[in-house]
Motif scaffolding. Structure first.
Motif: not given
Length: 316
Positions: A171, A173, A228, A291
């Motif tokens: 998950e 960047l 994130v 994201r």
């Protein structure tokens, strides 16, 4: 550099021998010769192996030149093996049988590979997306046993590098270094708090500096959500020391619902709590909390078998 490597005669004056592949006919030629022995006819042998008779004649002549002996006597009554041809046919039969055993072994290896699938996924994907994908995979591949290891995005990468997973889902960047990947979904993060929290009664949006300065309930370092949030608030003073640091989305959500403090969580994880008003979404302006969710695998080793099928389902 030795004389053999340089391609010159060795110490005893022996010329380097050509590679075996240059001295031994290929499997297709050997299968054609065996077909000639079975049928006694070049035309019938050609039909069996799926080529024209002129192509079969050319292949036999090429094999004779390669071996330096005549293999087949051709006449209006048919094709008959020479004595040398009969001997070569016996050897060819053993080679073809060995190739068939090789092929059967390779099929067994593929079957063993295809009988299991090891998936590593970060928490949000493991809890809210993968169950649906795995149900669909089960329908397509009922004989494949699936194991799922959930952890943060850094742990997923480590499992892939160690060979403990066939495909991963993260998950963060970007694709972790040393992995290849593809985006399979998108996700938004939302700032949430319990209805009793002062922010729940705000009339206007929160600004990034206030969010950065406020201690939050956070996921551990290495999680995609934390990455994130760190990046989004880096230009606004960075994250304050966490109020709590927890190792799963479920634990963070439970702490927020209990009134322990605010947190930033995936919208995938909080839809039910927002609908039931157990959590309240707090608007934030001036910061991008979005994201990409990715499937990942070791660089240069694109998924095959059930891992490839799972990947196609995620993008379907």
């Amino acid at each position: 550099m030795s004389s053999e490597i340089a391609g010159r005669p060795g110490p005893q004056g022996d010329e380097p021998r050509p590679h075996l592949s240059h001295r031994v006919p290929d499997l297709g030629a050997l299968e054609l010769l065996l077909a000639v022995a079975r049928h006694g006819s070049l035309g019938a042998a050609a039909r069996e192996v799926g080529i024209t008779q002129p192509a079969a004649s050319s292949r036999i002549r090429s094999m004779e030149r390669q071996l330096g002996v005549a293999l087949v006597d051709r006449s209006p009554r048919g094709s008959r093996l020479t004595d040398a041809g009969a001997l070569v046919t016996d050897w060819a039969r053993r080679i073809v049988e060995a190739a068939e055993a090789f092929d059967a072994g390779a099929q067994a290896l593929r079957g063993r590979r295809d009988s299991r699938l090891r998936v590593a996924a970060s928490m949000t994907i493991a809890e809210y997306l993968l169950p649906g994908w795995l149900i669909a995979l089960r329908a397509a591949r009922p004989d494949t046993a699936v194991s799922l290891q959930a952890g943060n995005s850094a742990a997923v990468a480590q499992r892939l590098f160690a060979g403990d997973a066939d495909v991963g889902f993260v998950e963060g960047l970007a694709v972790p270094e040393g992995l290849d990947g593809v985006v399979v979904a998108h996700d938004r993060l939302a700032l949430v708090a319990a209805p009793s929290h002062p922010w729940a009664r705000r009339r206007g949006p929160l600004d990034p500096a206030e969010l950065a300065a406020t201690p939050l309930i956070l996921r551990e370092r290495g999680s995609g959500t934390r990455q994130v949030l760190d990046a989004a608030l880096a230009g606004h003073g960075g994250l304050a020391e966490p109020l709590l640091e927890l190792a799963s989305t479920t634990a963070v959500k439970a702490a927020v619902v209990s009134g322990a403090g605010p947190a930033v969580l995936s919208e995938l994880a909080i839809s039910e709590e927002l609908a039931s008003r157990r959590l309240v979404a707090i608007p934030v302006e001036g910061v991008l909390l979005r994201r990409d969710l990715r499937a990942v695998w070791p660089a240069g080793h694109r998924p095959t078998g059930p891992a490839r099928d799972l990947l196609s389902l995620t993008r379907g």
